[in-house]
Design a protein around this motif. Structure first.
Motif, mmCIF file in Angstrom:
data_model
loop_
_atom_site.group_PDB
_atom_site.id
_atom_site.type_symbol
_atom_site.label_atom_id
_atom_site.label_comp_id
_atom_site.label_asym_id
_atom_site.label_seq_id
_atom_site.Cartn_x
_atom_site.Cartn_y
_atom_site.Cartn_z
ATOM 1 N N ASP A 1 0.837 -1.042 0.059
ATOM 2 C CA ASP A 1 0.098 0.092 0.032
ATOM 3 C C ASP A 1 0.821 1.094 0.116
ATOM 4 O O ASP A 1 0.347 2.305 -0.050
ATOM 5 N N ARG A 2 1.989 1.060 0.086
ATOM 6 C CA ARG A 2 3.133 2.341 0.113
ATOM 7 C C ARG A 2 3.671 2.558 -1.085
ATOM 8 O O ARG A 2 4.390 3.515 -1.672
ATOM 9 N N PRO B 1 3.247 3.729 -4.641
ATOM 10 C CA PRO B 1 2.279 4.722 -5.060
ATOM 11 C C PRO B 1 1.742 4.210 -6.671
ATOM 12 O O PRO B 1 2.789 3.709 -7.456
ATOM 13 N N ASP C 1 -2.080 8.417 -6.685
ATOM 14 C CA ASP C 1 -1.422 8.882 -5.352
ATOM 15 C C ASP C 1 -0.587 9.965 -5.437
ATOM 16 O O ASP C 1 -0.178 10.497 -4.146
ATOM 17 N N ALA D 1 -6.971 12.985 0.345
ATOM 18 C CA ALA D 1 -6.965 11.662 0.761
ATOM 19 C C ALA D 1 -8.351 11.210 0.433
ATOM 20 O O ALA D 1 -8.448 10.814 -0.844
ATOM 21 N N ASP E 1 -9.898 10.537 -3.220
ATOM 22 C CA ASP E 1 -10.040 9.231 -3.516
ATOM 23 C C ASP E 1 -11.772 8.912 -4.258
ATOM 24 O O ASP E 1 -11.872 8.567 -5.180
ATOM 25 N N GLY F 1 -5.034 2.397 -9.045
ATOM 26 C CA GLY F 1 -4.943 1.483 -8.054
ATOM 27 C C GLY F 1 -5.948 0.630 -7.910
ATOM 28 O O GLY F 1 -7.344 0.816 -8.557
ATOM 29 N N ARG G 1 -9.481 2.085 -5.886
ATOM 30 C CA ARG G 1 -10.325 3.041 -6.493
ATOM 31 C C ARG G 1 -10.848 2.406 -8.149
ATOM 32 O O ARG G 1 -11.965 2.828 -8.475
ATOM 33 N N ARG H 1 0.521 -1.498 -8.594
ATOM 34 C CA ARG H 1 1.125 -1.449 -7.123
ATOM 35 C C ARG H 1 2.533 -1.988 -6.999
ATOM 36 O O ARG H 1 3.241 -1.627 -5.979
#
Length: 195
Positions: free
Chosen positions: A9-10, A12, A16, A21, A25, A68, A71, A120
């Motif tokens: 999840d880190r 991007p 992102d 936020a 989204d 991602g 979304r 991702r």
């Protein structure tokens, strides 16, 4: 000593990089749904198949990669849900589920999730990995669409492939090549700007 694990999840995706936020989204998810809808309206009926030629598959794959898995998956899921309740936003103004290409629309949700997951994992950063990402996304759409087409028309799988996959392979190849140029080029611009 081993290198620290990178949390998925880190890593991007393109979306992102935009500030914000939750509001970001929501806006991006709805924009993804709108993009898929507009692209779906760009459809050409073909006389030899009940499945129209549409830009929706390109929009789904691009949305999944750029937004991602969550979304992108929600964008395609909202598109599916709105069409299911009767809003005529599918290709050729279709809605509901009782038509030949509905299986492809179900595949959009799975493809957006898969492509988002692969993005991702940085699979949208080079031409070759983006080619793989786009091919897998397209195959996911076919894996849902072709069996539905076979069941809906009451034909065997070979006939369904002839009607629902073969006529679209050249168009899909063009879409895949376009994605393979667009996404890595965008990342190169982003990386230069960050430096």
């Amino acid at each position: 000593m081993s290198a620290p694990a990178v949390r998925l999840d880190r890593v991007p995706v393109l979306a992102d990089l935009l500030p914000g936020a939750r509001v970001r989204d929501v806006i991006l998810t709805l924009a993804g749904t709108a993009f898929i809808t507009v692209a779906g309206y760009i459809a050409i009926p073909l006389p030899f198949t009940p499945v129209p030629l549409s830009l929706a598959t390109f929009a789904v794959l691009l949305t999944g990669a750029a937004l991602g898995p969550l979304r992108g998956g929600f964008s395609a899921g909202i598109y599916l849900a709105i069409g299911l309740v009767g809003v005529p936003l599918f290709a050729n103004g279709s809605s509901g589920w009782a038509f030949s290409s509905f299986g492809y629309i179900v595949g959009y949700v799975l493809a957006a999730l898969l492509v988002g997951i692969l993005a991702r994992h940085r699979s949208d950063r080079t031409v070759w990995s983006t080619l793989g990402l786009a091919v897998l996304g397209s195959l996911t759409i076919y894996a849902c669409g072709v069996p539905w087409l076979a069941a809906f028309l009451g034909v065997d799988l070979i006939t369904a492939l002839t009607l629902g996959a073969v006529p679209f392979l050249i168009g899909d190849a063009i879409k895949i090549v376009a994605m393979s140029a667009l996404l890595p080029a965008t990342w190169r611009v982003v990386d230069r700007a960050r430096r």
